[in-house]
Scaffold this motif. Structure first.
Motif, PDB file in Angstrom:
ATOM      1  N   ASP A   1       0.762  -1.091  -0.017  1.00 37.62           N
ATOM      2  CA  ASP A   1       0.076   0.038   0.306  1.00 37.62           C
ATOM      3  C   ASP A   1       0.916   1.188   0.220  1.00 37.62           C
ATOM      4  O   ASP A   1       1.085   1.797   1.108  1.00 37.62           O
ATOM      5  CB  ASP A   1      -1.047  -0.090   1.211  1.00 37.62           C
ATOM      6  N   TYR A   2       1.339   1.666  -1.146  1.00 34.69           N
ATOM      7  CA  TYR A   2       2.433   2.668  -1.299  1.00 34.69           C
ATOM      8  C   TYR A   2       1.691   3.906  -0.975  1.00 34.69           C
ATOM      9  O   TYR A   2       2.495   4.823  -0.858  1.00 34.69           O
ATOM     10  CB  TYR A   2       3.053   2.432  -2.748  1.00 34.69           C
ATOM     11  N   ASP A   3       0.501   4.291  -1.288  1.00 39.96           N
ATOM     12  CA  ASP A   3      -0.141   5.418  -1.042  1.00 39.96           C
ATOM     13  C   ASP A   3      -0.184   5.589   0.350  1.00 39.96           C
ATOM     14  O   ASP A   3       0.224   6.681   0.964  1.00 39.96           O
ATOM     15  CB  ASP A   3      -1.438   5.509  -1.475  1.00 39.96           C
TER      16      ASP A   3
ATOM     17  N   GLU B   1       3.293   6.605   1.582  1.00 35.38           N
ATOM     18  CA  GLU B   1       3.759   7.973   1.372  1.00 35.38           C
ATOM     19  C   GLU B   1       2.940   8.922   2.248  1.00 35.38           C
ATOM     20  O   GLU B   1       3.714   9.814   2.632  1.00 35.38           O
ATOM     21  CB  GLU B   1       3.183   8.167  -0.186  1.00 35.38           C
ATOM     22  N   GLU B   2       1.727   8.649   2.736  1.00 36.54           N
ATOM     23  CA  GLU B   2       1.247   9.520   3.734  1.00 36.54           C
ATOM     24  C   GLU B   2       2.011   9.466   5.035  1.00 36.54           C
ATOM     25  O   GLU B   2       1.833  10.534   5.812  1.00 36.54           O
ATOM     26  CB  GLU B   2      -0.247   8.904   4.111  1.00 36.54           C
TER      27      GLU B   2
END
Length: 107
Positions: free
Chosen positions: A18-20, A23-24
């Motif tokens: 879950d790269y989003d 990033e968050e």
């Protein structure tokens, strides 16, 4: 968010690809130093994890998480199909509620 929850989200994001979410939780100026390479910003780190990670099907098993204000130490194992590939120690620094710095050691 509590520091321990933040680092658990970090490992969950890696294991779930879950790269989003990854990033968050990383600050824009996030850096990681590890024996084989250094990432100087969030973009480079997330890009590597998304596109060039040597074995993306691994899982992180946390043995201990120790927090002290804006610093977190984690000891754990990286596994693939239940077999331990290596042990690691990660040392995080949190700034403004995001992971800002990570020092990684492994054996």
């Amino acid at each position: 968010m509590a520091s321990a929850s933040l680092v658990r989200r970090y490992y969950d994001a890696l294991d779930d690809h879950d790269y989003d979410a990854l990033e968050e939780i990383l600050s824009p100026g996030f850096t990681q130093h590890r024996p084989d390479r250094t990432f100087d910003d969030r973009e480079a780190f997330v890009r590597f994890m998304r596109e060039k990670r040597p074995n993306p099907d691994t899982s992180h098993h946390l043995e201990s998480v120790v927090t002290a204000d804006d610093r977190i130490a984690v000891r754990g194992r990286v596994t693939d199909d239940g077999m331990t590939l290596f042990e690691f120690a990660d040392f995080f620094e949190v700034t403004d509620g995001r992971l800002a710095r990570l020092e990684t050691y492994s054996r």
